[in-house]
Design an enzyme around this catalytic site. Structure first.
Site, PDB file in Angstrom:
ATOM      1  CB  CYS A   1      39.269  63.730  12.916  1.00 52.21           C
ATOM      2  SG  CYS A   1      37.651  64.405  12.110  1.00 52.21           S
TER       3      CYS A   1
ATOM      4  CB  CYS B   1      38.315  66.666   6.269  1.00 54.74           C
ATOM      5  SG  CYS B   1      39.485  67.867   7.031  1.00 54.74           S
TER       6      CYS B   1
ATOM      7  CB  CYS C   1      28.139  72.318  14.499  1.00 55.07           C
ATOM      8  SG  CYS C   1      29.717  71.622  14.110  1.00 55.07           S
TER       9      CYS C   1
ATOM     10  CB  CYS D   1      34.459  68.050  19.000  1.00 57.69           C
ATOM     11  SG  CYS D   1      35.906  68.685  18.218  1.00 57.69           S
TER      12      CYS D   1
ATOM     13  CB  CYS E   1      43.001  65.574  12.633  1.00 57.98           C
ATOM     14  SG  CYS E   1      43.245  67.066  12.079  1.00 57.98           S
TER      15      CYS E   1
END
Ligand code: SF4
Length: 350
Positions: free
Chosen positions: A112, A105, A98, A339, A109
């Protein structure tokens, strides 16, 4: 290795044209780790290359191994930005890397760890591919190989489209890592222009959408990007993508306990998918259970994992409503490699 810089350097050193391919194969096929290990080029050239350019774009700072055999690498770019990538070892022998596409980023979100760490810059195609190379080199020592690559790490791939595209082509290149296109997947938070461009590509690379909520109100709370690209426009773009490409779409749904895991949410998700016939025809909902993370002060975040009963009820509704679904086993939770967990600990180390 930045292949453009390599080509320029070889031109300046007046090397024959076949040298470039020789070195490219040594890096990506033979997984050599330094110029001095490439023994089919003259020693004098190796010395000149050592002086002229770095072999690696990334420096590996630490490797963590999970109890389940997965691993997480922390690398630094040449301008000292931390990026993380994860290796997931599956029971069937497949080895999935991954990769991150940005340092930090821009999407932010709410669930996250990467989003909370802020955005630094997009990564180059070589910085993206080299994350795969670092794991490929390690796997080679046990006779194993990287079999799949997912663009699901730090960053939104479609806000770095050109570099992501070039990285995919290099991963797929037979003189590169020679990885099949169907073994590569890109996950987006819902950047519609990127989805449209991806649908125009002449390739078999997979698309995944991080949906995480079945209504605009809830999705905008969890993913601010939904205010720019709301659900009805996003779903129409996905429907058009599936109609055009006839390729399967993965719908990622991260179950956050007490937030988006109710039976009402499951019914609303089924209603939404049933409203878009192409998405209904060729999509699979991938249910992921949330792994709580700690912030840099060691405090647990505001979200929690779903209760087992809620998870079962959610799955039962999807089954009853004839929605194809799978549950992603969460790998590497003990090393924060699952994740939404990349980058939290990197920055707290600094
Ligand atoms: S979930 Fe993905 S898109 Fe959202 S902030 Fe994290 S890295 Fe960015």
């Amino acid at each position: 290795m930045d292949l453009e810089k390599l080509q320029t350097t070889l031109d300046e050193l007046r090397q024959p044209t076949y040298r470039f391919k020789q070195i490219k194969l040594a890096i990506y096929r033979d997984l050599k780790e330094e110029f001095d290990a490439i023994d089919n080029i003259p020693q004098a050239l190796r010395q000149k290359l050592n002086q002229a350019l770095p072999f690696d774009e990334l420096t590996l700072k630490s490797e963590q191994k999970s109890r389940d055999g997965s691993g997480k690498n922390l690398c630094f770019t040449q301008d000292d930005l931390a990026i993380e990538s994860v290796l997931i070892k599956h029971g069937d022998g497949s080895r999935t890397v991954c990769v991150s596409t940005e340092a930090g980023c821009q999407i932010n979100c709410s669930f996250c760890a990467t989003g909370h760490s802020g955005f630094k810059r997009v990564l180059t195609q070589y910085e993206i591919v080299e994350q795969v190379l670092w794991f490929a080199r390690t796997l080679k020592t046990t006779g194993e190989k990287v079999t799949n690559v997912v663009f699901m790490g730090m960053g939104e791939p479609f806000l770095n489209y050109d570099n992501v595209r070039n990285a995919i082509l290099l991963l797929n290149d037979k003189d590169g890592l020679n990885l099949g296109q169907r073994r590569i997947s890109v996950s987006t938070s819902g950047i519609i222009p990127g989805i449209e461009r991806f649908g125009d590509e002449d390739w078999q690379v997979n698309l995944a959408i991080s949906l995480h909520a079945p209504s605009n109100g809830l999705r905008s709370q969890l993913m601010p990007i939904n205010r720019t690209y709301p659900l009805e426009k996003l779903m129409s773009a996905l429907d058009a993508y599936v109609a055009k490409t006839n390729r399967r779409l993965m719908i990622e749904y991260l179950l956050l306990g007490g937030t988006n895991d109710s039976t009402r949410n499951a019914d609303a998700l089924a209603d939404l998918i049933h409203s878009y016939k192409e998405v209904l025809r060729l999509s699979v909902v991938n249910l992921i259970t949330y792994n709580p993370t700690r912030d840099s002060d060691g405090q647990w975040d505001k979200f929690r994992a779903p209760r087992p009963g809620a998870l079962r009820a959610f799955e039962e509704i999807l089954t009853k409503r004839e929605i194809a679904w799978t549950r992603r086993v969460s790998f590497g939770g003990d090393i924060s490699g699952a994740c939404g967990q990349l980058a939290g600990e990197v920055n707290s180390e600094e």
